[in-house]
Design an enzyme around this catalytic site. Structure first.
Site, PDB file in Angstrom:
ATOM      1  CB  SER A 110      40.448  53.880  28.248  1.00 43.47           C
ATOM      2  OG  SER A 110      39.603  54.150  29.318  1.00 43.47           O
ATOM      3  N   GLY A 111      40.141  57.268  28.437  1.00 42.10           N
ATOM      4  CA  GLY A 111      40.535  58.436  29.221  1.00 42.10           C
ATOM      5  C   GLY A 111      41.069  59.568  28.370  1.00 42.10           C
ATOM      6  CB  THR A 115      32.663  60.170  26.773  1.00 40.37           C
ATOM      7  OG1 THR A 115      33.002  58.819  26.495  1.00 40.37           O
ATOM      8  CG2 THR A 115      31.215  60.251  27.145  1.00 40.37           C
ATOM      9  CG  ASN A 160      37.782  57.835  31.950  1.00 41.30           C
ATOM     10  OD1 ASN A 160      37.453  58.614  32.846  1.00 41.30           O
ATOM     11  ND2 ASN A 160      37.312  57.916  30.721  1.00 41.30           N
ATOM     12  CB  SER A 163      36.157  54.029  31.649  1.00 40.96           C
ATOM     13  OG  SER A 163      36.563  53.443  30.455  1.00 40.96           O
ATOM     14  CB  SER A 164      32.358  54.813  27.335  1.00 44.88           C
ATOM     15  OG  SER A 164      32.511  56.192  27.459  1.00 44.88           O
ATOM     16  N   GLY A 390      39.461  53.530  21.114  1.00 42.13           N
ATOM     17  CA  GLY A 390      40.577  53.579  20.175  1.00 42.13           C
ATOM     18  C   GLY A 390      41.330  52.281  20.311  1.00 42.13           C
ATOM     19  CD  GLU A 392      41.107  48.744  25.505  1.00 41.97           C
ATOM     20  OE1 GLU A 392      40.338  49.551  26.009  1.00 41.97           O
ATOM     21  OE2 GLU A 392      41.002  47.510  25.617  1.00 41.97           O
TER      22      GLU A 392
HETATM   23  N1  LIG Z   1      37.902  68.842  27.026  1.00 36.58           N
HETATM   24  C1  LIG Z   1      38.060  68.496  28.272  1.00 36.58           C
HETATM   25  N2  LIG Z   1      38.142  69.433  29.231  1.00 36.58           N
HETATM   26  C2  LIG Z   1      38.323  69.093  30.506  1.00 36.58           C
HETATM   27  N3  LIG Z   1      38.412  67.833  30.951  1.00 36.58           N
HETATM   28  C3  LIG Z   1      38.330  66.841  30.039  1.00 36.58           C
HETATM   29  C4  LIG Z   1      38.136  67.113  28.674  1.00 36.58           C
HETATM   30  N4  LIG Z   1      38.096  65.943  28.032  1.00 36.58           N
HETATM   31  C5  LIG Z   1      38.244  64.964  28.946  1.00 36.58           C
HETATM   32  N5  LIG Z   1      38.377  65.502  30.164  1.00 36.58           N
HETATM   33  C6  LIG Z   1      38.572  64.779  31.434  1.00 36.58           C
HETATM   34  O1  LIG Z   1      39.023  63.472  31.159  1.00 36.58           O
HETATM   35  C7  LIG Z   1      38.131  62.495  31.689  1.00 36.58           C
HETATM   36  C8  LIG Z   1      38.012  61.304  30.745  1.00 36.58           C
HETATM   37  O2  LIG Z   1      37.346  61.697  29.568  1.00 36.58           O
HETATM   38  P1  LIG Z   1      36.334  60.751  28.788  1.00 36.58           P
HETATM   39  O3  LIG Z   1      35.448  60.070  29.716  1.00 36.58           O
HETATM   40  O4  LIG Z   1      35.738  61.549  27.704  1.00 36.58           O
HETATM   41  O5  LIG Z   1      37.336  59.688  28.199  1.00 36.58           O
HETATM   42  P2  LIG Z   1      37.008  58.603  27.122  1.00 36.58           P
HETATM   43  O6  LIG Z   1      37.960  58.815  26.003  1.00 36.58           O
HETATM   44  O7  LIG Z   1      35.584  58.612  26.767  1.00 36.58           O
HETATM   45  O8  LIG Z   1      37.420  57.300  27.873  1.00 36.58           O
HETATM   46  P3  LIG Z   1      36.780  55.850  27.753  1.00 36.58           P
HETATM   47  O9  LIG Z   1      37.256  55.244  26.526  1.00 36.58           O
HETATM   48  O10 LIG Z   1      37.301  55.166  28.959  1.00 36.58           O
HETATM   49  O11 LIG Z   1      35.328  56.039  27.788  1.00 36.58           O
HETATM   50  C9  LIG Z   1      36.826  63.220  31.848  1.00 36.58           C
HETATM   51  O12 LIG Z   1      36.086  62.646  32.895  1.00 36.58           O
HETATM   52  C10 LIG Z   1      37.280  64.640  32.189  1.00 36.58           C
HETATM   53  O13 LIG Z   1      37.600  64.730  33.551  1.00 36.58           O
HETATM   54 MG   LIG Z   2      34.050  57.421  27.100  1.00 40.49          MG
END
Ligand SMILES: Nc1ncnc2c1ncn2[C@@H]1O[C@H](COP(=O)(O)OP(=O)(O)OP(=O)(O)O)[C@@H](O)[C@H]1O
Ligand SMILES: [Mg+2]
Length: 1109
Positions: A110-111, A115, A160, A163-164, A390, A392
């Site tokens: 997460s984070g 996404t 996050n 977070s999805s 991924g 956890e």
């Molecule tokens: N390529 C990137 N460039 C800039 N900031 C990023 C990038 N990727 C992620 N971030 C930052 O990290 C934060 C978390 O990313 P994201 O929501 O994609 O995480 P996630 O892996 O989908 O988490 P979760 O599993 O909780 O959904 C985003 O809101 C953004 O601020």
């Molecule tokens: Mg996500």
């Protein structure tokens, strides 16, 4: 101009190594160091072969601009530095050109940025694929599905802010040209427990906050919601606001996105109504109530909220209320109803909220799918994007059912990763005609089997336990596991039959541990049974089905009594297993592309790289394992053309141009460089290099050779540059010299020319001046002669003028002297006459003038013609005093006459009466002054006009002088009654005011006297002749506002009729005759009780007192 094709390579300007496959030596430390080095230089992407590792930068980087998209468009994967766009481009081109379906698998904790990565892939593909109105609409709909799903499926967590809380797999479909046609979204395992409870520091799903902050007042009223978060039990307050997130603006974005995706207005509204209903469900509270039979029962505390929910969802209130208080169990033909206690009621409420929300979410996904569904039936190519949790692993055995499910999914993903990577590797070897050597790697199929095996897998046993009759608890489930899985080498439990872990204190009794490929995870069994069952009482689903709200009704089809199904719904575990199986089957038919996301720190902060955290992730993502699999045969491979292009400068035969097939060129090159035969193999189109060291050796040699070549190029270039410079200078010098000469000659010519002109002009000037001088002398001589002649004429004229003037002066003097002499003579002669008469004449004249002036002034200062105007101008001269007074008097008399002349006969009569009144009452009765202003109307009561008094009018033939309402004082008690007072030429009549009936009639000859007080009251007595017929009851006592007028008129009428003066007595004490009694009427001052009205009171037989204020 066409863009010049620049041949580059991933190996150019590399920071660390861009591809982990080339890492030497390969171990965890070097792996992390390489990642860190690249991260510190803003290189967040690194390859492992064709897998992309992405480290979350936690800040915007300028690497996603449209220019970057152009850079990566149609370029080879290894041509530019690692980038998510390179992977997207590779996948898209392979889909478009080679007709291979693709899937992009994004994993990470997460984070970590999954996404964001999935959105980058989608936006890249959208940017490079076809254009056109229709295609653009499809693209827009696909991209806009993200904000909608994020609003409903994402939440702020401690890891996050966005977070999805669900897994997402999206198939994007393309036609044969590579234009997008539509898509299909699948969702996995929404974390619905969040709806009713959030861990500390976390929030509920975004949509709740967005709705409350962003909705208009009107919408909120419609949904019976309040803007204040604190009103809702389901919203955690400690982190209701997220930094940098504008919920209100996001609400508008979501509404807009819904519109673009194709939600009708009424659908969007229904969705918000369900959201509102969920929010309000949390506010329903229960209180215990004991029943007679000793059973505990719960009751809803405040039914208001329930009522609003029912109005919103259009459910009959009693139905929902009952569903919260009873639970009906149906078995075959029997129905048993039991009451719910408070805890059960809360459980039911939360279960309803969770189910309602998660079903709404699934509905949304289906609805979006309906919109983005491809419209044509042509064969489609598909690109799948998987954004799923991924691995956890929580510490302290906090891992529960959800983690178990997620990790199972990742285990499956790893399985197909290994399968597909090895398969691809093997296929490539076959394709290239290279001998396949067996690769040793860890196969995680055994772990997958431990979980999913249909007979003795953990999920199967959990289902078995849930369906078993009798008491089922998490502990009985664990016991079962302990029996069945005891011998499995990846299963660990303290109580398992094999006593391997009896003394392992890190393994609590209520837990079991699984050795996943990515590490060991300790699971806490508490909640497994409950979460797997995922029960919603049938009464609630039936109540929901009865809703008038069509969306809610459609969400609970099992509530339809017609379709009652006694079979249990599938458990959460088996549902998930089935959907994972479908997903895997789907992925297996596609070409996989991997993005492994890594989170550099726990603080959501930029520039921080926590090695321990990254190490943990590298381990459970199995990245080293991936490198090893990738490197199992040959670490590096490259097509012959780019290889020859890159290294041809290392060998004389191939430099600068190789004429012949590329493969032969590479062979010559490698022989020349004496690279050991075992280090490389020739495939059909590629060269395979076994060890990264060989590649780096080649790179080093290339670098050195490039330096030499650069020197050579520089040398030649410098020589060329200097020569061209010299030639240019020479050419320029000749041009400059020619120009200068021309310029100098021009200048000299100009000088000579101007000198000639100067000399010429000097000579001409000298000649001209000479002629001028001569002409001037001639002219001066002529002027002198004229001047002299003029002077002579002037002198003569002046002399003549002087003479004439002298003559005239002499004549005037003679006339003046003559006049003076005549005057003197006359004055001497008349002096004596003047003294005798002139003084008197002057005096008279002066007086006459003064008087004349006085009258003229008076004419302008005259006062107004009003007889009461007292103004008169002041006297100007003392001697005119008497005249002035007389004039005033005359003027006054004159204007009075003028005033009188205007009167009509009627007015004259009134003035006569007024005069009479003044003689009678002035200075005698205090009421008199107030009567002066009253017009003496006499007939106040218009008897003629009022039909009520018709009879009265008919009874009187004479002229009516007074008709007025008066108060007649009762002789006995002093109270008053209204009577009409009528005076005619001969009689005085009294009549009833209401009926107009005549009460008494007195001939005027019988009236002897009128008495009244000297004060300001309207009382008066009319004395009658003793012994007359009218006097039988006695004298009359009246009170009237028009006393003065009435008395005057009575006086005048009596005088004109009887020729006798009526006696009018003015005194504050007089006697009246009432029947036989002589009563004294006495007027006293004071008694303010009744205000300004005089009061009358009969004191005794002899006295009647009138109090005048
Ligand atoms: N390529 C990137 N460039 C800039 N900031 C990023 C990038 N990727 C992620 N971030 C930052 O990290 C934060 C978390 O990313 P994201 O929501 O994609 O995480 P996630 O892996 O989908 O988490 P979760 O599993 O909780 O959904 C985003 O809101 C953004 O601020
Ligand atoms: Mg996500």
């Amino acid at each position: 101009m066409a863009k010049m094709e620049v041949k580059t390579s991933l190996l150019d300007n590399m920071i660390g190594v861009g591809d982990m496959v080339l890492l030497e030596p390969l171990n965890e430390e070097t792996f992390i160091n390489n990642l860190k080095k690249r991260f510190d230089h803003n290189e967040i992407y690194t390859y492992i072969g064709n897998v992309v590792i992405s480290v979350n930068p936690y800040r915007p980087l300028p690497i996603y601009s449209p220019e970057k998209v152009e850079d990566y468009r149609n370029r080879n994967f290894y041509e530019l530095s690692p980038h998510i766009f390179a992977l997207s481009d590779e996948a898209y081109r392979s889909l478009r050109d080679q007709d291979k379906d693709q899937c992009i698998l994004i994993t990470g904790e997460s984070g970590a940025g999954k996404t964001e990565a999935s959105k980058l892939v989608m936006s890249y593909v959208a940017a490079v694929c076809g254009k056109g109105a229709e295609v653009n609409q499809v693209k827009e709909q696909l991209l806009q599905s993200n904000p909608v799903l994020e609003a409903f499926g994402n939440a702020k967590t401690v890891r996050n802010d966005n977070s999805s809380r669900f897994g997402k797999y999206m198939d994007i479909e393309f036609d044969f040209k590579g234009d997008p046609l539509g898509g299909v979204i699948s969702n996995y395992l929404l974390e619905k427990s969040r709806v009713v409870k959030q861990p500390r520091g976390e929030r509920n799903f975004h949509v709740f906050y967005q709705l409350l902050s962003g909705a208009s007042e009107e919408l909120l009223n419609k949904l019976t919601l309040e803007r204040d978060f604190s009103r809702y039990n389901y919203l955690s307050l400690d982190s209701a606001k997220v930094n940098g997130v504008d919920d209100a603006a996001n609400f508008r974005t979501v509404r807009n996105a819904m519109q673009i995706v194709g939600f009708m207005d009424h659908e969007a509204e229904s969705v918000l109504e369900v959201v509102a209903a969920v929010l309000k469900l949390g506010n329903i509270e229960f209180k215990p109530e004991s029943r007679v039979n000793g059973l505990d029962e719960s009751k809803i505390k405040d039914k208001n909220e329930l009522k609003e929910i029912c109005e919103l969802t259009r459910i009959d209130q009693s139905v929902l209320e009952r569903a919260f208080s009873f639970r009906t169990v149906e078995a075959k033909q029997e129905k048993v109803s039991t009451t719910l206690n408070v805890a059960q009621a809360y459980y039911a409420r939360d279960a309803l909220a969770k189910n309602l929300y998660s079903r709404l979410f699934s509905w949304l996904v289906n609805r979006i799918n309906e919109s983005i569904k491809a419209q044509t039936k042509v064969r489609k190519k598909v690109m799948g994007v998987l954004d799923i949790y991924g691995f956890e692993i929580f510490e302290n055995a906090d891992n529960s059912f959800e983690q178990f499910i997620i990790n199972y999914c990742n285990e499956k993903l790893q399985q197909i990763f290994i399968e597909l990577t090895l398969k691809e590797e093997q296929e490539e070897y076959v394709r290239e005609g290279i001998e396949w050597t067996h690769i040793d790697y860890f196969n995680n199929a055994i772990i997958c089997d431990l979980i999913e095996n249909n007979t003795n897998g953990i999920l199967a046993m959990l289902d078995e336990e849930c369906l078993r009759p009798g008491t089922v608890t998490d502990e009985t489930f664990l016991e079962k596991l302990n029996q069945v899985c005891a011998t499995h080498q990846h299963f660990e439990s303290r109580m398992s039959k094999s006593s391997r872990f009896l003394n392992d204190t890190s393994l609590p009794h209520s837990c079991f541990r699984i050795q996943h490929y990515a590490g060991k995870v300790l699971y806490q069994v508490e909640g497994f049974v409950d979460k797997n069952n995922d029960l919603l009482y049938r009464d609630l689903s039936q109540a929901m089905w009865k809703a008038g709200h069509s969306l809610i009704k459609s969400l609970f089809p099992e509530g339809n009594p017609a379709k009652i199904n006694l079979k249990r719904p599938p458990t959460a575990g088996s549902q998930f297993k089935a959907s994972v199986a479908t997903l895997m089957k789907n992925l297996q038919t596609k070409n996989p592309n991997y993005i492994r996301c890594i989170k550099p720190n726990d603080k959501k902060a930029a520039h921080i790289f926590s090695e321990a955290l990254v190490c943990h992730q590298i381990r459970y993502l199995g990245l080293l394992e991936s490198v090893r699999v990738r490197r199992a045969g040959y670490a590096f491979r490259q097509a012959y053309e780019p290889c020859l292009e890159r290294y041809k400068m290392l060998c004389k035969q191939t430099w600068p141009h190789w004429k012949g097939p590329a493969r032969a060129g590479v062979e010559v090159l490698f022989n020349e460089l004496e690279i050991p035969m075992e280090e490389y193999s020739f495939g059909r189109s590629k060269i395979f290099i076994r060890n990264p060291r060989t590649l780096f050796k080649l790179e080093d040699l290339r670098k050195q050779r490039l330096e030499d070549l650069a020197t050579l190029i520089q040398k030649i270039y410098r020589g060329w540059k200097c020569r061209t410079h010299f030639l240019l200078m020479r050419k320029s010098q000749i041009v400059i010299a020619a120009w200068y000469r021309r310029y100098a000659q021009q200048k000299r010519y100009q000088q000579i020319k101007s000198s000639t002109l100067v000399i010429q002009s000097y000579i001409r000037g000298w000649k001209a001046r000479k002629i001028l001088r001569e002409l001037k002398h001639q002219k001066r001589c002529e002027e002198a002669a004229t001047t002299i002649a003029a002077y002579w004429h002037g002198t003569q004229a002046r002399r003549e003028l002087k003479r004439l003037k002298e003559e005239a002066r002499r004549k005037h003097a003679v006339a003046v002297i003559w006049a003076y002499w005549l005057g003197l003579k006359v004055r001497r002669e008349y002096r004596k006459f003047f003294r005798a008469n002139a003084g008197k004449k002057i005096y008279e004249f002066t007086l006459q003038r003064i008087v004349q002036k006085y009258f003229l002034e008076m004419k302008n200062k005259m006062p107004s013609l009003s007889p009461i105007d007292k103004n008169w101008p002041p006297r100007p001269y003392l001697f005119l005093d008497s005249t002035h007074k007389e004039l005033k008097r005359i003027f006054h008399l004159w204007r009075c006459k003028k005033y009188r002349d205007q009167f009509t006969d009627q007015q004259k009569l009134i003035y006569e009466e007024k005069l009479e009144a003044s003689e009678l009452f002035k200075d005698k009765k205090a009421l008199y002054p107030s009567s002066v202003g009253q017009p003496f109307q006499g007939a106040y009561l218009e008897i003629n006009k009022n039909p009520k008094y018709k009879k009265l009018k008919d009874a009187i033939e004479e002229k009516i002088i007074i008709a007025e309402v008066v108060n007649k004082i009762n002789r006995a008690n002093g109270k008053s009654t209204s009577r009409i007072f009528l005076l005619t030429n001969n009689n005085l009549l009294l009549a009833d005011q209401k009926s107009g009936q005549i009460k008494s009639e007195v001939p005027l000859v019988d009236v002897t006297k009128v008495s009244m007080s000297s004060q300001n009251d309207g009382f008066f007595a009319v004395h009658l002749k003793e012994g007359s017929e009218a006097a039988s009851k006695g004298d009359f006592l009246f009170s009237s506002d028009h006393l003065i007028e009435m008395a005057t008129k009575l006086y005048r009428t009596t005088l004109s009729q009887t020729k006798q003066k009526l006696n009018i007595e003015i005194s504050d004490e007089f006697l009246v005759q009432f029947r036989q009694d002589k009563v004294c009427v006495k007027f006293i001052q004071g008694n303010q009780k009744n205000g300004r009205v005089p009061t009358c009171k009969r004191k005794n037989n002899r006295l009647l007192e009138v109090a005048v204020p």
